[in-house]
Enzyme design. Structure first.
Site, PDB file in Angstrom:
ATOM      1  CB  ALA A  53      -0.940  -0.009   1.201  1.00  7.66           C
ATOM      2  CD  GLU A  73       9.180  -0.874   6.098  1.00  6.62           C
ATOM      3  OE1 GLU A  73       9.253  -1.548   7.153  1.00  6.62           O
ATOM      4  OE2 GLU A  73       8.112  -0.632   5.503  1.00  6.62           O
ATOM      5  N   GLY A  87      -1.835 -15.306  -3.192  1.00  8.23           N
ATOM      6  CA  GLY A  87      -3.000 -15.478  -4.056  1.00  8.23           C
ATOM      7  C   GLY A  87      -3.003 -14.601  -5.286  1.00  8.23           C
ATOM      8  N   GLY A  88      -3.719 -13.476  -5.214  1.00  4.29           N
ATOM      9  CA  GLY A  88      -3.829 -12.601  -6.365  1.00  4.29           C
ATOM     10  C   GLY A  88      -4.665 -11.388  -6.031  1.00  4.29           C
ATOM     11  CG  HIS A 281      -4.582 -18.400   5.327  1.00  5.71           C
ATOM     12  ND1 HIS A 281      -4.475 -19.723   4.940  1.00  5.71           N
ATOM     13  CD2 HIS A 281      -4.682 -17.686   4.175  1.00  5.71           C
ATOM     14  CE1 HIS A 281      -4.516 -19.795   3.619  1.00  5.71           C
ATOM     15  NE2 HIS A 281      -4.645 -18.573   3.127  1.00  5.71           N
ATOM     16  CB  THR A 293      -1.448 -19.782  -2.367  1.00  2.00           C
ATOM     17  OG1 THR A 293      -2.480 -19.040  -3.026  1.00  2.00           O
ATOM     18  CG2 THR A 293      -1.077 -20.972  -3.237  1.00  2.00           C
ATOM     19  CD  GLU A 294      -8.858 -18.656   0.006  1.00  2.00           C
ATOM     20  OE1 GLU A 294      -9.971 -18.377  -0.466  1.00  2.00           O
ATOM     21  OE2 GLU A 294      -8.362 -18.052   0.965  1.00  2.00           O
ATOM     22  NE  ARG A 297      -7.835 -23.815   1.145  1.00  2.00           N
ATOM     23  CZ  ARG A 297      -8.454 -22.760   1.652  1.00  2.00           C
ATOM     24  NH1 ARG A 297      -9.768 -22.764   1.814  1.00  2.00           N
ATOM     25  NH2 ARG A 297      -7.782 -21.675   1.972  1.00  2.00           N
ATOM     26  NE  ARG A 318      -7.970 -16.351   2.827  1.00  2.00           N
ATOM     27  CZ  ARG A 318      -7.099 -15.434   2.444  1.00  2.00           C
ATOM     28  NH1 ARG A 318      -6.903 -14.366   3.200  1.00  2.00           N
ATOM     29  NH2 ARG A 318      -6.416 -15.576   1.333  1.00  2.00           N
ATOM     30  CG  HIS A 420      -3.849 -14.483   6.773  1.00  2.00           C
ATOM     31  ND1 HIS A 420      -2.541 -14.474   6.342  1.00  2.00           N
ATOM     32  CD2 HIS A 420      -4.610 -14.204   5.678  1.00  2.00           C
ATOM     33  CE1 HIS A 420      -2.503 -14.224   5.044  1.00  2.00           C
ATOM     34  NE2 HIS A 420      -3.743 -14.032   4.619  1.00  2.00           N
ATOM     35  CG  HIS A 421      -6.229  -9.298   6.725  1.00  2.00           C
ATOM     36  ND1 HIS A 421      -5.371  -8.879   5.727  1.00  2.00           N
ATOM     37  CD2 HIS A 421      -7.133  -8.300   6.879  1.00  2.00           C
ATOM     38  CE1 HIS A 421      -5.754  -7.683   5.292  1.00  2.00           C
ATOM     39  NE2 HIS A 421      -6.817  -7.311   5.982  1.00  2.00           N
ATOM     40  CD  GLU A 450      -3.329  -6.793   7.685  1.00  2.00           C
ATOM     41  OE1 GLU A 450      -3.634  -7.571   8.608  1.00  2.00           O
ATOM     42  OE2 GLU A 450      -2.380  -7.003   6.891  1.00  2.00           O
ATOM     43  NE  ARG A 460      -7.333 -10.254   3.796  1.00  2.00           N
ATOM     44  CZ  ARG A 460      -6.721 -11.187   3.075  1.00  2.00           C
ATOM     45  NH1 ARG A 460      -7.039 -11.360   1.800  1.00  2.00           N
ATOM     46  NH2 ARG A 460      -5.808 -11.957   3.619  1.00  2.00           N
TER      47      ARG A 460
END
Length: 598
Positions: A53, A73, A87-88, A281, A293-294, A297, A318, A420-421, A450, A460
């Site tokens: 981001a 940073e 994932g994507g 996750h 990665t999802e 599945r 999730r 995870h998130h 996030e 999410r």
């Protein structure tokens, strides 16, 4: 001669670099000493956090016309959690969906996201996400990225997640693309620099950021700040404060995801939303915390428990899948797939090289290796193949069954849920302005990714995090630049982008035997093979010849660790933060190679 050069270098390090200093006058001397404090600096926009981001916001601001932007940073590398994304990016409707005959719409995207978030989401933010998603895919591709393959992920009604054409993990591709663009645009990145406080005037408008870096503590005076510090999934105390049930859970987050932005924003009166909404996750290796990665599945894998039986629709959201796994024996399950799934998803190769996937030529052989009942597992697999052939899953209602899972070899990976998130965070509006506790914008403060709350609600969907960081990162960058233009306009850069470090040279004498040597060490993704060149008794070159380390991470370890080994002529050097396992693998490989050079 080398000792003289080393002395000169040491003196230069004491004096400190001339470039990168701001134009502001030095602040008062440090109390009680005659040593002047670090000079204050200035910028039009300070972006706190150089993850997905943050880098997106900085790039977009410059593309809009900003000139004086700086990224701050605290970690020694960029990327944050974004580089770990596997994932994507969810988007609709896109030209890639149209190419593949996939019928999707903004309305369906909104509907799926609201449903997935249990309707706790801020619908205005969700609609902003959906409406800007197709443009986000084009933007990533336009700056050098690769999002052209469309796949299926949990919680989506249709194939919507956009991934790299080689089906590899999206995070390394995205972070590498953003890093390259940041460098191309000359945006300075202050690494190892921690934002301590956001400064505001009597009216609550942003005036600066207090930071601590390698030079010391100083203020960057600024008109606008973009908060992009990520979530707090690596801060166990903060996680359990908001959700006590997650005490003791492991995390998929990098160690820098500690909620610094939450603390800073709270001090200046920011409002917050959904702080207790923290996602696990479902498929994380419990030994080394690698997240599968999802897409495994989504591409066809199933989940079986330690009795060898399916227990859930694997493409559920999730939170639902995580809850189902926790109800199984020992709160764990196996992610199971065949050769056909492996060949369709490059990301699987890193799991195999990392030694966390078990494989066998037969179902019975796989069952024996993972300790489940062979008869049960064989029955499960035969039943699933039948369901796939008929296109109907009467047991759990899985709609997308890509393959029958009948092609040898067969593979299984142990998994369990991990933090995870963090869906909650600072409250923003559709312009990415941070709102105070009264619901009014804090002048000059923007946020994306996030650190924000409201977009994802109570859960999410996979693919929406990357969409979030790109879409709201871009909006935050544009809004920050517009604010600067409304409040005096842009100024010329006062902080320069750091020059690339010079090639490492030996600074001490060594006595190795001349020649070229090879060694092997164990990294995050498996074996790391190196080639070490010794000339005139000293190590002059170290090259990584073969490895499966994560792009966007291994380069920092390679540069940092290899440089230190060459300079010091020993392998007992510090690991690069955020790339510890890769660093240790390189050090071990070089040490093995040098055994033959003694």
């Amino acid at each position: 001669m080398k000792k003289i050069s080393a002395l000169i270098l040491a003196l230069l390090m004491v004096v400190g670099p001339i470039t990168g200093c701001g134009t502001e006058s030095a602040v008062n001397e440090t109390p009680g000493t005659s040593t002047p404090a670090v000079q204050d600096k200035s910028a039009d926009i300070v972006v706190i956090g150089a993850g997905g981001a943050g880098m997106t916001a900085a790039i977009q601001a410059v593309q809009d016309g900003a000139k004086n932007v700086v990224l701050v940073e605290k970690m020694p590398i960029t990327g944050g959690n974004s580089v770990r994304s596997t994932g994507g990016l969810n988007a609709a409707p896109t030209k890639y969906q149209e190419r593949d005959g996939i019928k999707d719409s903004i309305e369906l995207f909104v509907e799926d996201t609201m449903k997935g978030g249990h309707n706790l989401n801020d619908e205005s933010l969700v609609r902003t996400l959906a409406e800007n998603s197709a443009a986000a895919v084009d933007w990533v591709n336009d700056i050098g990225g690769d999002l052209s393959v469309v796949g299926m992920f949990g919680g989506a009604s249709v194939k919507r997640i956009h991934r790299p054409s080689d089906t590899s993990a999206v995070g390394p591709m995205l972070v590498t693309t953003l890093n390259n663009k940041v460098e191309e645009l000359g945006i300075p990145v202050l690494l190892n620099t921690k934002a301590e406080e956001i400064l505001v005037d009597a009216n609550g408008a942003v005036t600066g950021v207090k930071v601590t870096g390698e030079e010391g503590t100083y203020t960057i005076k600024t008109k606008a700040v973009v908060l992009a510090t990520g979530g707090f999934g690596a801060n166990a105390e903060m996680v359990t404060k908001y959700k006590p049930a997650l005490a003791g859970f492991a995390t998929t987050n990098h160690k820098g995801a500690t909620g610094d932005g939450i603390v800073m924003a709270e001090k200046i009166g920011a409002g917050f939303v959904d702080m207790e909404q923290i996602q696990t996750h479902p498929t994380v290796n419990p030994t080394d915390q690698t997240m599968y990665t999802e897409g495994v599945r989504g591409n066809g894998a199933i989940l079986v428990n330690k009795e060898g039986k399916r227990f859930i629709n694997e493409l559920e959201t999730r939170d639902v899948v995580s809850e189902a796994i926790l109800k199984q024996t020992e709160g764990q399950a196996y992610l199971l797939f065949d050769q056909e799934v492996r060949e369709r998803l490059k990301a699987i190769e890193s799991y195999i090289k990392g030694g966390i996937i078990v494989e066998a030529d037969t179902i019975e052989g796989l069952a024996e290796q993972i300790g489940v009942d062979p008869a049960n597992l064989k029955e499960t697999m035969e039943k699933y193949a039948g369901y796939q052939a008929s296109g109907s899953d009467p047991d759990f209602g899985r709609a997308s069954m890509e393959f029958p899972l009948t092609q040898s070899k067969y593979y299984a990976g142990l998994c369990a849920p991990a933090v995870h998130h963090t869906m909650g965070g600072v409250k923003i509006n559709t312009e990415a302005q941070v709102l105070n506790t009264d619901g009014n914008p804090i002048p000059g403060l923007f946020a994306g990714g996030e650190i924000t709350g409201g977009v994802h609600g109570g859960n999410r969907l996979g693919g929406n995090a990357v969409a979030d960081i790109v879409i709201f990162g871009r909006i935050a960058g544009s809004s920050a630049h517009a604010y600067v233009m409304e409040n005096g306009g842009t100024t010329e850069p006062t902080i320069q982008a750091a020059a690339k470090p010079a090639e490492a040279k030996p600074e001490v004498e060594a006595n190795y035997k001349d020649g070229t040597y090879t060694g092997v060490g164990q990294g995050k993704g498996g074996e790391i093979k190196v080639e070490v060149v010794v000339k005139d008794g000293e190590v002059i070159k170290v090259t990584l010849k073969d490895h499966a380390e994560t792009p966007g991470i291994f380069e920092n370890a390679e540069e940092g660790v290899v440089g230190e080994i060459i300079r010091k002529q020993i392998t007992e050097v510090d690991a690069v933060g955020g790339a510890t396992m890769t660093s240790e693998g390189i050090k071990a490989a070089v040490a093995q190679a040098l055994e033959a050079a003694k």
